[in-house]
Write a protein that holds these residues in place. Sequence first.
Motif, PDB file in Angstrom:
ATOM      1  N   PHE A  82       3.917  -6.394   9.414  1.00 44.10           N
ATOM      2  CA  PHE A  82       4.974  -5.394   9.198  1.00 44.10           C
ATOM      3  C   PHE A  82       5.381  -4.669  10.476  1.00 44.10           C
ATOM      4  CE2 PHE A  82       6.477  -1.200   7.734  1.00 44.10           C
ATOM      5  CZ  PHE A  82       7.266  -1.516   6.648  1.00 44.10           C
ATOM      6  N   HIS A  83       4.411  -4.476  11.396  1.00 47.65           N
ATOM      7  CA  HIS A  83       4.691  -3.647  12.577  1.00 47.65           C
ATOM      8  C   HIS A  83       4.782  -4.423  13.890  1.00 47.65           C
ATOM      9  CE1 HIS A  83       4.445   0.131  10.374  1.00 47.65           C
ATOM     10  NE2 HIS A  83       3.355  -0.306   9.787  1.00 47.65           N
TER      11      HIS A  83
ATOM     12  N   HIS B 153      -7.121  -0.812   5.778  1.00 39.16           N
ATOM     13  CA  HIS B 153      -6.043   0.071   6.245  1.00 39.16           C
ATOM     14  C   HIS B 153      -5.871   1.197   5.227  1.00 39.16           C
ATOM     15  CE1 HIS B 153      -2.453   1.243   8.364  1.00 39.16           C
ATOM     16  NE2 HIS B 153      -1.720   1.101   7.292  1.00 39.16           N
TER      17      HIS B 153
ATOM     18  N   HIS C 233       0.860  -1.177   0.000  1.00 41.55           N
ATOM     19  CA  HIS C 233       0.000   0.000   0.000  1.00 41.55           C
ATOM     20  C   HIS C 233       0.901   1.234   0.000  1.00 41.55           C
ATOM     21  CE1 HIS C 233       0.796  -0.696   4.273  1.00 41.55           C
ATOM     22  NE2 HIS C 233       0.339   0.498   4.594  1.00 41.55           N
TER      23      HIS C 233
ATOM     24  N   ASP D 199      -0.251  -4.659   7.073  1.00 45.91           N
ATOM     25  CA  ASP D 199      -0.849  -3.709   8.018  1.00 45.91           C
ATOM     26  C   ASP D 199      -2.331  -3.987   8.300  1.00 45.91           C
ATOM     27  OD1 ASP D 199       1.605  -2.546   8.121  1.00 45.91           O
ATOM     28  OD2 ASP D 199       0.948  -0.529   7.558  1.00 45.91           O
TER      29      ASP D 199
ATOM     30  N   ASP E 169       5.597   4.630   5.288  1.00 49.70           N
ATOM     31  CA  ASP E 169       6.514   3.629   5.849  1.00 49.70           C
ATOM     32  C   ASP E 169       6.674   2.413   4.932  1.00 49.70           C
ATOM     33  OD1 ASP E 169       3.796   3.424   6.600  1.00 49.70           O
ATOM     34  OD2 ASP E 169       4.246   1.984   8.174  1.00 49.70           O
ATOM     35  N   HIS E 170       5.946   2.402   3.816  1.00 44.43           N
ATOM     36  CA  HIS E 170       6.033   1.274   2.876  1.00 44.43           C
ATOM     37  C   HIS E 170       6.579   1.693   1.504  1.00 44.43           C
ATOM     38  CE1 HIS E 170       3.701  -1.440   5.588  1.00 44.43           C
ATOM     39  NE2 HIS E 170       3.405  -0.257   6.093  1.00 44.43           N
TER      40      HIS E 170
HETATM   41 ZN   LIG Z   1       2.678   0.494   7.955  1.00 44.74          ZN
END
Ligand SMILES: [Zn+2]
Length: 295
Positions: A260-261, A194, A106, A215, A110-111
């Motif tokens: 991812f987080h 998201h 997406h 996410d 941060d991606h």
């Molecule tokens: Zn993220």
Amino acid sequence: MDAESHWFKVGAFDCLAVSDGCLTYPPAVFFVNASKSDYEAALRERNLPLDGVTTPYICLYFRTEGHQVLVDTGAGNLAATTGRLVKNLQNQGIDPGSIDTVILTHAHPDHIGGILDSNGAPGFRNARYVMSRDEWDFWTQSPSLSSLQCDDHVKHLVLQCAAEVLPSLRHRLELVAGGDEIVPGVRVLAAPGHTPGHIALDISSQGETLIDAVDAVLHPVMIERLEWYSGVDLLPEKTLTSRRSLLEQAAQKEAVLMAFHFPFPGLGRVRRTKTGFSYDPIFGKSDTGTHQRNR
Ligand SMILES: [Zn+2]
């Protein structure tokens, strides 16, 4: 495993969970529809600080028989604590120029923030870039972030990053949809919520599966508290539906779940319980995981 890279296998695929760094978020934004006393109790239970949720940014690199694939590019120079992806890949002997497929799950900073090199060109120079058509359409057609429950400066930053990065991909981007195969063994799982075109991945080889939920679930607490979402989930109800579906698939297939987080390396197993799901993190064999749990 060191704290920034962790090799593991999915069937015949060599996979690397690789960190781009981390960032700290206000808990009230991270758990936007939970009461303060509820999320503080959940954090306290896990010995986590109450004043900020520090989450890693964990990209995924893997080698199949014919391809070298990177899933997401980290945040680039978004913060002093991010932008470590390329260095961490190189430390593991991976030349960014050898990556032939970059999957963008997406278009959040941060991606996609690590795509451009210092010349403003896509840094994984020999790769085809892949994103969902729904995601591309949303961010390139006057996106509205009015439903986000976060500060205006965050909304501005998100919009600015997409506007800066996405045009550079226009001529080398392949647009996909749920069910499409990106490389043999890697299938798109539509997981909107998201963001409108957020995708997850089913990565399968020799009967083993990794479900990369990315996410759709931002914190391990959200596996137990399935109704919690964050202030940066654009379509909260869809986020919850996508999350349940991915957890269901991971439990059913006895797949490894990646997020991812989550605490590094972002890998775990999901099981069905009477009321929902439970989650067991997987740490490297040589590592007890103690320092991750205590972070
Ligand atoms: Zn993220």
